[in-house]
Scaffold this motif. Sequence first.
Motif, PDB file in Angstrom:
ATOM      1  N   PHE A 122      20.981 -76.642-136.742  1.00  0.00           N
ATOM      2  CA  PHE A 122      21.603 -77.184-135.464  1.00  0.00           C
ATOM      3  C   PHE A 122      22.879 -77.165-135.376  1.00  0.00           C
ATOM      4  O   PHE A 122      23.689 -77.157-134.542  1.00  0.00           O
ATOM      5  N   ALA A 123      23.562 -77.456-136.582  1.00  0.00           N
ATOM      6  CA  ALA A 123      25.023 -77.618-136.676  1.00  0.00           C
ATOM      7  C   ALA A 123      25.659 -76.081-136.330  1.00  0.00           C
ATOM      8  O   ALA A 123      26.641 -76.207-135.478  1.00  0.00           O
ATOM      9  N   ASN A 124      25.276 -74.928-136.860  1.00  0.00           N
ATOM     10  CA  ASN A 124      25.923 -73.891-136.492  1.00  0.00           C
ATOM     11  C   ASN A 124      25.400 -73.220-135.392  1.00  0.00           C
ATOM     12  O   ASN A 124      26.079 -72.045-134.779  1.00  0.00           O
ATOM     13  N   GLY A 125      24.284 -73.748-134.670  1.00  0.00           N
ATOM     14  CA  GLY A 125      23.747 -73.028-133.553  1.00  0.00           C
ATOM     15  C   GLY A 125      23.924 -73.885-132.258  1.00  0.00           C
ATOM     16  O   GLY A 125      25.016 -73.984-131.661  1.00  0.00           O
ATOM     17  N   SER A 126      22.933 -74.973-132.051  1.00  0.00           N
ATOM     18  CA  SER A 126      23.243 -75.702-130.969  1.00  0.00           C
ATOM     19  C   SER A 126      24.367 -76.493-130.819  1.00  0.00           C
ATOM     20  O   SER A 126      25.108 -76.545-129.595  1.00  0.00           O
ATOM     21  N   LEU A 127      24.665 -77.226-131.897  1.00  0.00           N
ATOM     22  CA  LEU A 127      25.875 -78.080-131.636  1.00  0.00           C
ATOM     23  C   LEU A 127      27.321 -77.230-131.492  1.00  0.00           C
ATOM     24  O   LEU A 127      28.117 -77.558-130.576  1.00  0.00           O
ATOM     25  N   LEU A 128      27.591 -76.175-132.639  1.00  0.00           N
ATOM     26  CA  LEU A 128      28.910 -75.369-132.665  1.00  0.00           C
ATOM     27  C   LEU A 128      28.768 -74.573-131.066  1.00  0.00           C
ATOM     28  O   LEU A 128      29.930 -74.482-130.710  1.00  0.00           O
ATOM     29  N   ALA A 129      27.750 -74.196-130.840  1.00  0.00           N
ATOM     30  CA  ALA A 129      27.832 -73.026-129.477  1.00  0.00           C
ATOM     31  C   ALA A 129      28.360 -73.845-128.550  1.00  0.00           C
ATOM     32  O   ALA A 129      29.140 -73.515-127.636  1.00  0.00           O
ATOM     33  N   LYS A 130      27.792 -74.935-127.995  1.00  0.00           N
ATOM     34  CA  LYS A 130      28.099 -75.903-127.070  1.00  0.00           C
ATOM     35  C   LYS A 130      29.791 -76.417-127.112  1.00  0.00           C
ATOM     36  O   LYS A 130      30.530 -76.320-126.104  1.00  0.00           O
ATOM     37  N   VAL A 131      30.246 -76.695-128.194  1.00  0.00           N
ATOM     38  CA  VAL A 131      31.463 -77.229-128.315  1.00  0.00           C
ATOM     39  C   VAL A 131      32.378 -76.055-128.334  1.00  0.00           C
ATOM     40  O   VAL A 131      33.321 -76.222-127.418  1.00  0.00           O
ATOM     41  N   ASN A 132      31.852 -74.809-128.629  1.00  0.00           N
ATOM     42  CA  ASN A 132      32.958 -73.623-128.575  1.00  0.00           C
ATOM     43  C   ASN A 132      32.903 -73.373-127.021  1.00  0.00           C
ATOM     44  O   ASN A 132      33.936 -72.529-126.773  1.00  0.00           O
ATOM     45  N   PHE A 133      31.767 -73.518-126.125  1.00  0.00           N
ATOM     46  CA  PHE A 133      32.121 -73.237-124.780  1.00  0.00           C
ATOM     47  C   PHE A 133      33.087 -73.804-124.145  1.00  0.00           C
ATOM     48  O   PHE A 133      33.912 -73.520-123.396  1.00  0.00           O
ATOM     49  N   ILE A 134      32.988 -75.248-124.472  1.00  0.00           N
ATOM     50  CA  ILE A 134      34.192 -76.207-123.992  1.00  0.00           C
ATOM     51  C   ILE A 134      35.603 -75.543-124.502  1.00  0.00           C
ATOM     52  O   ILE A 134      36.545 -75.490-123.680  1.00  0.00           O
ATOM     53  N   VAL A 135      35.546 -75.277-125.490  1.00  0.00           N
ATOM     54  CA  VAL A 135      36.952 -74.883-126.318  1.00  0.00           C
ATOM     55  C   VAL A 135      37.669 -73.497-125.575  1.00  0.00           C
ATOM     56  O   VAL A 135      38.523 -73.312-125.149  1.00  0.00           O
ATOM     57  N   THR A 136      36.409 -72.899-125.260  1.00  0.00           N
ATOM     58  CA  THR A 136      36.793 -71.395-124.703  1.00  0.00           C
ATOM     59  C   THR A 136      37.424 -71.530-123.269  1.00  0.00           C
ATOM     60  O   THR A 136      38.369 -70.985-122.926  1.00  0.00           O
ATOM     61  N   PHE A 137      36.636 -72.756-122.455  1.00  0.00           N
ATOM     62  CA  PHE A 137      37.158 -72.887-121.221  1.00  0.00           C
ATOM     63  C   PHE A 137      38.251 -73.757-120.957  1.00  0.00           C
ATOM     64  O   PHE A 137      38.973 -73.748-120.141  1.00  0.00           O
ATOM     65  N   GLU A 138      38.984 -74.062-122.066  1.00  0.00           N
ATOM     66  CA  GLU A 138      40.191 -74.807-122.384  1.00  0.00           C
ATOM     67  C   GLU A 138      41.253 -73.685-122.856  1.00  0.00           C
ATOM     68  O   GLU A 138      42.469 -73.961-122.273  1.00  0.00           O
ATOM     69  N   VAL A 139      40.913 -72.746-123.241  1.00  0.00           N
ATOM     70  CA  VAL A 139      41.989 -71.840-124.004  1.00  0.00           C
ATOM     71  C   VAL A 139      42.216 -70.843-123.190  1.00  0.00           C
ATOM     72  O   VAL A 139      43.452 -70.409-122.852  1.00  0.00           O
ATOM     73  N   ILE A 140      41.336 -70.407-122.015  1.00  0.00           N
ATOM     74  CA  ILE A 140      41.390 -69.434-121.099  1.00  0.00           C
ATOM     75  C   ILE A 140      42.836 -69.807-120.095  1.00  0.00           C
ATOM     76  O   ILE A 140      43.716 -69.023-120.057  1.00  0.00           O
ATOM     77  N   PRO A 141      42.927 -71.039-119.547  1.00  0.00           N
ATOM     78  CA  PRO A 141      43.796 -71.476-118.682  1.00  0.00           C
ATOM     79  C   PRO A 141      45.196 -71.437-119.660  1.00  0.00           C
ATOM     80  O   PRO A 141      46.316 -71.306-119.095  1.00  0.00           O
ATOM     81  N   ALA A 142      44.986 -72.098-120.824  1.00  0.00           N
ATOM     82  CA  ALA A 142      46.331 -72.199-121.678  1.00  0.00           C
ATOM     83  C   ALA A 142      46.955 -70.942-122.051  1.00  0.00           C
ATOM     84  O   ALA A 142      48.088 -70.727-122.097  1.00  0.00           O
ATOM     85  N   MET A 143      46.386 -69.827-121.771  1.00  0.00           N
ATOM     86  CA  MET A 143      46.868 -68.565-122.163  1.00  0.00           C
ATOM     87  C   MET A 143      47.499 -67.805-120.868  1.00  0.00           C
ATOM     88  O   MET A 143      48.309 -66.822-120.820  1.00  0.00           O
ATOM     89  N   LEU A 144      47.546 -68.478-119.438  1.00  0.00           N
ATOM     90  CA  LEU A 144      47.902 -67.966-118.504  1.00  0.00           C
ATOM     91  C   LEU A 144      49.163 -68.536-117.999  1.00  0.00           C
ATOM     92  O   LEU A 144      49.568 -69.559-118.503  1.00  0.00           O
ATOM     93  N   PHE A 145      49.821 -67.901-117.186  1.00  0.00           N
ATOM     94  CA  PHE A 145      51.028 -68.364-116.660  1.00  0.00           C
ATOM     95  C   PHE A 145      51.019 -69.326-115.573  1.00  0.00           C
ATOM     96  O   PHE A 145      49.899 -69.199-114.678  1.00  0.00           O
ATOM     97  N   PHE A 146      51.964 -70.263-115.431  1.00  0.00           N
ATOM     98  CA  PHE A 146      51.815 -71.329-114.233  1.00  0.00           C
ATOM     99  C   PHE A 146      52.393 -70.316-112.994  1.00  0.00           C
ATOM    100  O   PHE A 146      53.156 -69.387-113.096  1.00  0.00           O
ATOM    101  N   PRO A 147      51.476 -70.434-111.781  1.00  0.00           N
ATOM    102  CA  PRO A 147      50.844 -71.525-111.302  1.00  0.00           C
ATOM    103  C   PRO A 147      49.218 -71.069-111.410  1.00  0.00           C
ATOM    104  O   PRO A 147      48.458 -71.820-111.398  1.00  0.00           O
ATOM    105  N   LEU A 148      49.181 -69.930-111.995  1.00  0.00           N
ATOM    106  CA  LEU A 148      47.884 -69.418-112.515  1.00  0.00           C
ATOM    107  C   LEU A 148      46.817 -70.374-113.214  1.00  0.00           C
ATOM    108  O   LEU A 148      45.731 -70.656-113.315  1.00  0.00           O
ATOM    109  N   ARG A 149      47.798 -71.013-114.173  1.00  0.00           N
ATOM    110  CA  ARG A 149      47.174 -71.730-115.193  1.00  0.00           C
ATOM    111  C   ARG A 149      46.442 -72.996-114.449  1.00  0.00           C
ATOM    112  O   ARG A 149      45.502 -73.580-114.672  1.00  0.00           O
TER     113      ARG A 149
END
Length: 247
Positions: A122-149
């Motif tokens: 559960f820790a390495n599957g269900s929980l970590l996968a969902k947490v990492n989804f959120i992390v991914t959608f936070e990291v993508i904008p952070a990698m872009l330039f303003f105002p696209l960010r």
Amino acid sequence: MDGNSQQKTIPTVYNMSSSKAREVLWALEEIADAGIKYNIVNLPRRGADTTKVLKSHFPLGKSPTVTLEHVDGEAEVTYQIIPNVLTETRLILQFISDHYTDGIWIPESEEDKARDTFFQEFANGSLLAKVNFIVTFEVIPAMLFFPLRQLTLLMVLPIRLHFMNDLTISYQILDDALSEERPWFSGKKLGLADLNMIFPMDQAVGGGYIKLEKYPKLAKWHDTVINRPAYKRALEKGGPYDLATYA
């Protein structure tokens, strides 16, 4: 347990900052008082040579990676697929349990064995996968330039909120599983499930993805872990962790 008499290999943990290697370091610190020895190589997440160092041991270049030096001088033993190299956190933790602990993390009852196996997955599957989804959608904008960010942040906000809401079911499952009789995810005593659980939980707490006050038993478990002397020593030896910015 007499760690010095039974330790046949000396592990070296390649620890990239803010990575799952913290689980491995915590595990090794839990048994350090028994005489178990290990080495640590700390690598910055954004260091120029970090990937190069990690890939020199395993092609994926991920942390944790563990190399093994045999005390008796035995040159090469293939435990996984490359001689004297361990990867994948859950498997590294299992190796530590099998080779260095004299069985102290093995659950005492069949019920706890089943529970321990389930929550490792559960820790390495269900929980970590969902947490990492959120992390991914936070990291993508952070990698872009303003105002696209800013535009991208607005676009991914509904997706981020969806996964945060979805995680509440997982948190409730975790909270419901804990009790006075079984305060650990491994059951009556600390075990592999707890060692596997701490990183995704630390991610959730560090990223602000959970309101711990809504899950009192889970909050108590997390507070117990982060205040264990072995856990504190692991963080001291592994260097600073920032699971909000992954610095």
